[in-house]
Enzyme design. Structure first.
Site, PDB file in Angstrom:
ATOM      1  N   GLU A  38       0.383  -7.359  54.051  1.00 17.06           N
ATOM      2  CA  GLU A  38       0.629  -7.969  55.366  1.00 17.06           C
ATOM      3  C   GLU A  38      -0.607  -7.991  56.270  1.00 17.06           C
ATOM      4  O   GLU A  38      -0.510  -7.701  57.457  1.00 17.06           O
ATOM      5  CB  GLU A  38       1.767  -7.219  56.074  1.00 17.06           C
ATOM      6  CG  GLU A  38       3.085  -7.310  55.330  1.00 17.06           C
ATOM      7  CD  GLU A  38       4.203  -6.489  55.984  1.00 17.06           C
ATOM      8  OE1 GLU A  38       5.320  -6.983  56.048  1.00 17.06           O
ATOM      9  OE2 GLU A  38       3.950  -5.344  56.418  1.00 17.06           O
TER      10      GLU A  38
HETATM   11  C1  TNX Z   1       7.311  -4.370  54.762  1.00 16.49           C
HETATM   12  S1  TNX Z   1       6.750  -3.842  52.015  1.00 16.49           S
HETATM   13  C2  TNX Z   1       6.217  -3.527  54.761  1.00 16.49           C
HETATM   14  C3  TNX Z   1       6.247  -2.325  55.589  1.00 16.49           C
HETATM   15  C4  TNX Z   1       7.545  -2.172  56.328  1.00 16.49           C
HETATM   16  C5  TNX Z   1       8.683  -2.585  55.438  1.00 16.49           C
HETATM   17  C6  TNX Z   1      10.036  -2.342  56.019  1.00 16.49           C
HETATM   18  C7  TNX Z   1       5.339  -3.681  52.583  1.00 16.49           C
HETATM   19  C8  TNX Z   1       4.276  -3.594  51.617  1.00 16.49           C
HETATM   20  N1  TNX Z   1       5.154  -3.655  53.911  1.00 16.49           N
HETATM   21  O1  TNX Z   1       5.155  -2.330  56.470  1.00 16.49           O
HETATM   22  O2  TNX Z   1       7.679  -0.855  56.713  1.00 16.49           O
HETATM   23  O3  TNX Z   1       8.536  -3.947  55.140  1.00 16.49           O
HETATM   24  O4  TNX Z   1      11.040  -2.574  55.087  1.00 16.49           O
END
Ligand code: TNX
Length: 528
Positions: A338
């Site tokens: 992300e």
């Molecule tokens: C996505 S999955 C994220 C996290 C959040 C999560 C909550 C991922 C690699 N990153 O930063 O905590 O969703 O479900």
């Protein structure tokens, strides 16, 4: 004084057993060989061969087999509280007493490094394996073959019957993991140890710790002390709740505890995004030299390390060096997810510089699947977190180049998803996820282009945005964690929802006795 009390108790139980005042020395077993989770590869019951653990039973390992002795001591620690028996652990070649033997070697080759053979006869139990980790897996199976009361923390007067027969068992995938997010809410050393114990029961052998994110920084780094002094302070959890961090001594203690349970800890330092805790602790890490305020909301995708600044790489290298030095396991996880505040070109530039640092300090790179946008060495492990049935050309390309993929499909394995719309804890973006949803999928067809041989294993992440306590952790993990454990361990042919839900029902009383909080899913025929 203390010694005499324990001995007194042992003698009392032994005398009761012999005078017949206790439960009968023999009784039909409560559990069956076929009840085990994850489902074993081969099960051959022999009802004529039940064994009763009794006050004279001893645990035996071969002389000089240190790893086996350690597993034997662990087994004794598991069995003593509820049985009240002394269960001495002896290093000897033979025994005339009723014995639980833990034998290294002399096992079928196909069980590999992590598998085991367990034989129950009238004379005793023998677990054979090619390594201590195989013996440990066999010990977890043995535990499940005993009555649920074995989970009780104090002595129970009853027959401790182990059902007769043979189990031959080995994992489908070498890596079975769980992830705990310490950044959104800090979890203490005792809580993490308790979770390690929960995981070990289901033959999970990796614990991935998400140690840094926008909200908090949770691991001591000597060369950048403000990371924890500022980024790990009180009030750094989501909504300003809690805070704290692991010192190097804490982290060493956890690694030791995990190793004694055949678990490897995988540390994650997320970058270049998910870095607000670091950026707000050190102004000089920011492109404009100004520290942003700390944040404890649940937004994602707004922070980025400064890709064009040399200082960034000095920081990253210091962190990787220190984390690598304190980590006995092979993996170092760099996050990489992300990174929406980093341009694609900057992301690749950044990864090109930092990926080699992991190898430089002797570790194997792991990262969320976004790292597959970069050129990866074949040893790198991308962790897929999109939904099962997903298509990701970069992940498929990495698999084609020889990388093994770790599977964490969010709509199946994310333990932080709500079970249903009424679940108080948890998030909803990939859910809701009932027990059956967590069970109904196959790792070899979860991602296009990633077949059986490209799968390293499965991992169940538990993000902590809504999670405060060990009770919260366990409520979300149970009963979905055993479902994911079975995906990672059991042969495809041995996986069946109907069978799983029946077997799972028998674990409810064990969790009740062990004080494990869990979701009483209406999909499971819990007893009583
Ligand atoms: C996505 S999955 C994220 C996290 C959040 C999560 C909550 C991922 C690699 N990153 O930063 O905590 O969703 O479900």
């Amino acid at each position: 004084m203390r010694k005499r009390t324990i001995l007194g108790g042992v003698l009392a139980v032994a005398t009761l057993g012999m005078s017949g005042l206790a439960a009968p020395a023999t009784a039909a077993p409560d559990a069956r060989l076929a009840d085990v989770i994850p489902a074993p590869v081969e099960v051959r019951p022999n009802p004529a061969a039940d064994f009763w653990i009794n006050p004279a039973t001893q645990i035996r390992t071969q002389p000089g087999a240190k790893g086996a002795k350690r597993v034997g001591d662990y087994l004794a620690g598991v069995l003593r509280p509820a049985t009240g028996y002394p269960l001495p652990v002896a290093e000897s070649r033979y025994s005339v007493l009723p014995t639980i033997s833990l034998v290294l070697g002399d096992a079928e080759a196909r069980i590999g490094k992590q598998g085991y053979q367990l034989d129950v006869t009238r004379k005793g139990v023998t677990i054979r394996a090619n390594s201590a980790s195989g013996l440990f897996a066999g010990v977890q199976t043995l535990r499940q073959l005993l009555p649920a009361e074995i989970e009780s923390s104090g002595p129970r007067l009853r027959a401790w019957t182990v059902p007769g027969g043979r189990i031959l068992d080995y994992p489908r995938f070498g890596y079975r993991g769980a992830m705990l997010d310490l950044a959104r809410h800090f979890h203490t050393v005792p809580e993490i140890k308790r979770y390690i114990d929960d995981l070990a029961r289901y033959k999970i052998n990796h614990l991935h710790l998400h140690l840094a994110d926008d909200q908090g920084w949770r691991i001591q780094i000597d060369s950048w002390p403000k990371l924890t002094a500022v980024g790990g302070g009180q009030g750094t959890g989501v909504d300003g709740a809690g805070g704290g961090y692991l010192t190097k001594a804490d982290y060493a203690e956890l690694n030791e505890y995990a190793a004694a349970r055949q678990l490897t800890i995988v540390p994650e330092i997320d970058m270049p995004g998910h870095t607000n805790a670091a950026l707000s602790s050190y102004a000089e890490l920011n492109c404009d030299g100004v520290a942003p305020p700390p944040r404890t909301d649940m937004e994602v995708g707004y922070s980025s390390l400064c890709v064009g600044k040399e200082n960034t790489y000095a920081f990253v290298e210091d962190v990787i060096r220190e984390v690598a030095a304190m980590t006995p396991g092979p993996y170092l996880h760099l996050g990489g997810d992300e990174a929406e505040a980093t341009t694609d070109a900057d992301y690749r530039t950044f990864m090109r510089r930092v990926i080699p640092l992991v190898g430089k300090y002797g570790k194997r790179l792991a990262g969320w699947h976004e790292i597959a946008q970069a050129d990866l060495p074949a040893s790198a492990v991308p962790q897929f977190w999109d939904s099962a049935g997903g298509v990701d050309d970069n992940v498929a390309r990495a698999a084609g180049n020889g990388s093994k993929i770790l599977l964490s499909p969010a709509n199946k394995s994310y333990l932080d998803m709500k079970y249903n719309e009424n679940t108080e804890l948890g998030l909803t973006w990939a859910g809701p996820t009932e027990v059956r949803d967590a069970y109904d999928w196959d790792p070899a067809s979860a991602v296009r282009g990633v077949g059986e041989r490209s799968v390293l294993g499965v991992e169940a992440p538990l993000w902590s945005e809504t999670v405060r306590s060990i009770d919260d952790i366990e409520f979300l993990a149970f009963p979905r964690l055993p479902a994911i454990a079975e995906k990672g361990w059991s042969a495809k042919a041995g996986q069946d929802w109907e069978s799983f839900r029946q077997r799972l029902a028998g674990h409810g009383p064990r969790w009740d006795l062990g004080g494990v909080n869990y979701y009483r899913s209406p999909q499971i025929p819990w007893p009583g």
